[in-house]
Design an enzyme around this catalytic site. Structure first.
Site, PDB file in Angstrom:
ATOM      1  NE  ARG A   1      -4.463   4.037   4.606  1.00 39.10           N
ATOM      2  CZ  ARG A   1      -3.391   4.607   4.039  1.00 39.10           C
ATOM      3  NH1 ARG A   1      -2.339   4.910   4.780  1.00 39.10           N
ATOM      4  NH2 ARG A   1      -3.371   4.873   2.747  1.00 39.10           N
TER       5      ARG A   1
ATOM      6  CE  LYS B   1       3.213  -3.309   7.146  1.00 39.97           C
ATOM      7  NZ  LYS B   1       3.250  -2.530   5.871  1.00 39.97           N
TER       8      LYS B   1
ATOM      9  CB  ILE C   1       6.777  -4.623   6.632  1.00 36.65           C
ATOM     10  CG1 ILE C   1       7.179  -6.102   6.540  1.00 36.65           C
ATOM     11  CG2 ILE C   1       6.465  -4.062   5.244  1.00 36.65           C
ATOM     12  CD1 ILE C   1       6.120  -7.011   5.945  1.00 36.65           C
TER      13      ILE C   1
ATOM     14  CE1 TYR D   1     -17.021   1.538   0.982  1.00 34.89           C
ATOM     15  CE2 TYR D   1     -17.834  -0.397  -0.178  1.00 34.89           C
ATOM     16  CZ  TYR D   1     -18.033   0.883   0.300  1.00 34.89           C
ATOM     17  OH  TYR D   1     -19.238   1.490   0.118  1.00 34.89           O
TER      18      TYR D   1
ATOM     19  CE1 TYR E   1      -0.213  -3.745   6.848  1.00 26.96           C
ATOM     20  CE2 TYR E   1      -0.400  -3.493   4.472  1.00 26.96           C
ATOM     21  CZ  TYR E   1      -0.198  -2.941   5.720  1.00 26.96           C
ATOM     22  OH  TYR E   1       0.009  -1.584   5.847  1.00 26.96           O
TER      23      TYR E   1
ATOM     24  CB  THR F   1      -0.970  -0.007   1.196  1.00 22.95           C
ATOM     25  OG1 THR F   1      -0.276  -0.411   2.373  1.00 22.95           O
ATOM     26  CG2 THR F   1      -2.102  -0.985   0.940  1.00 22.95           C
TER      27      THR F   1
END
Length: 291
Positions: free
Chosen positions: A138, A161, A203, A107, A133, A44
């Site tokens: 987000r 992550k 990361i 979403y 992840y 991202t």
């Protein structure tokens, strides 16, 4: 197991938003020279939401070619469509990526069972080893530790992550995950304590502009040299914080531009760092000795 500082690499672009492949290759060389332990391409931070599939795979291919086996390349392979995530995983494998990094679907907010089935389907339909992840800030969807640990039992799910910044959750993962399951911080500000409680590395967004410092900090923390790790981390605290003064990767791309590493390109709907925010980030960079 891959350990240490893995950079969530930006995707360099020209002022028109076209991908700058020569600069991308220079960044790969710079990171390897500075001691970065692995490179995440088109995560991202690499603006995966705004590149098309062909560009996405071209970026991964270029990073793999330039790394030339010197460090592992982790391809961003996440999507909120399971079919697309599988497709990206298989394409990344074709061009030589060592791992895929698959973000929690954003979403559409699946249930925990939906998340389990999503990642299970990816694991069963690609030979690319996959890192989970989790970044609920987000994605508006949180992968619970219970679901993550259940996924960790699958042969092709090899790590996570965790960008929650929640050390209590991280400690639970470290305690209960299989021995060969890699656990990385996705939150630069809490990376040092994350490693000290048993995490395997980070990361990192900060590593884009401070690759040597992040690599040395991670190595010192893993070796138990807390004094050295803390001294390095103390200089980076302002950078950790202010690289998120606006939505990532807006600030880090501006910082790299100021360093002369990339052009001033970013794709809408993201825009260049606002003038009001620039002095704050520049001060943090100067305090960390980043020029």
């Amino acid at each position: 197991m891959l350990t240490g500082s893995l950079v969530a690499l930006v995707t360099p672009m020209d002022v028109n938003g076209e991908i700058d492949f020569p600069t991308l290759r220079k960044l790969v060389d710079w990171h390897i020279e500075q001691g970065t332990n692995g490179i995440v391409a088109v995560g991202t931070t690499g603006e995966s939401p705004t590149v098309d599939v062909e560009e996405h795979i071209a970026i991964v291919r270029a990073v793999v070619e330039q790394a030339a086996g010197r460090v592992p390349v982790i391809a961003g392979t996440g999507a909120n469509s399971t079919r697309e995530a599988i497709h990206l995983s298989n394409k990344a494998l074709e061009v030589g990526a060592s791992f895929g990094l698959s973000v929690v679907p954003y979403y559409n907010k699946p249930t925990q069972n939906g998340l389990y089935q999503h990642f299970k389907s990816i694991a069963e339909n690609t030979a690319l080893p996959t890192l989970l992840y989790n970044v609920p800030g987000r994605t508006a969807c949180d992968l619970s530790n219970e679901t993550a640990l259940k996924l960790a039992e699958l042969p092709n799910i090899v790590g996570i992550k965790d960008a929650t910044g929640n050390l209590e959750r991280a400690a639970e993962l470290v305690k209960n995950a299989p021995k060969n399951f890699a656990i990385y911080s996705g939150d630069d500000a809490s990376t040092l304590p994350f490693i000290l409680i048993g995490g395997h590395g980070t990361i990192s967004v900060t590593a884009n502009i401070a690759p040597k410092a992040m690599s040395e900090m991670c190595a010192a923390a893993a070796a138990g040299n807390i004094a050295k790790a803390r001294a390095i981390n103390d200089t980076l605290q302002g950078v950790h914080r202010h690289l998120f003064i606006e939505a990532n990767p807006i600030p880090v791309k501006w910082a790299l531009e100021k360093m002369g590493k990339i052009q001033a390109g970013i794709r809408l709907p993201l825009t260049r760092l606002s003038e009001n925010a620039q002095p704050t980030l520049l001060t943090a960079m100067n305090e960390a000795g980043i020029h």
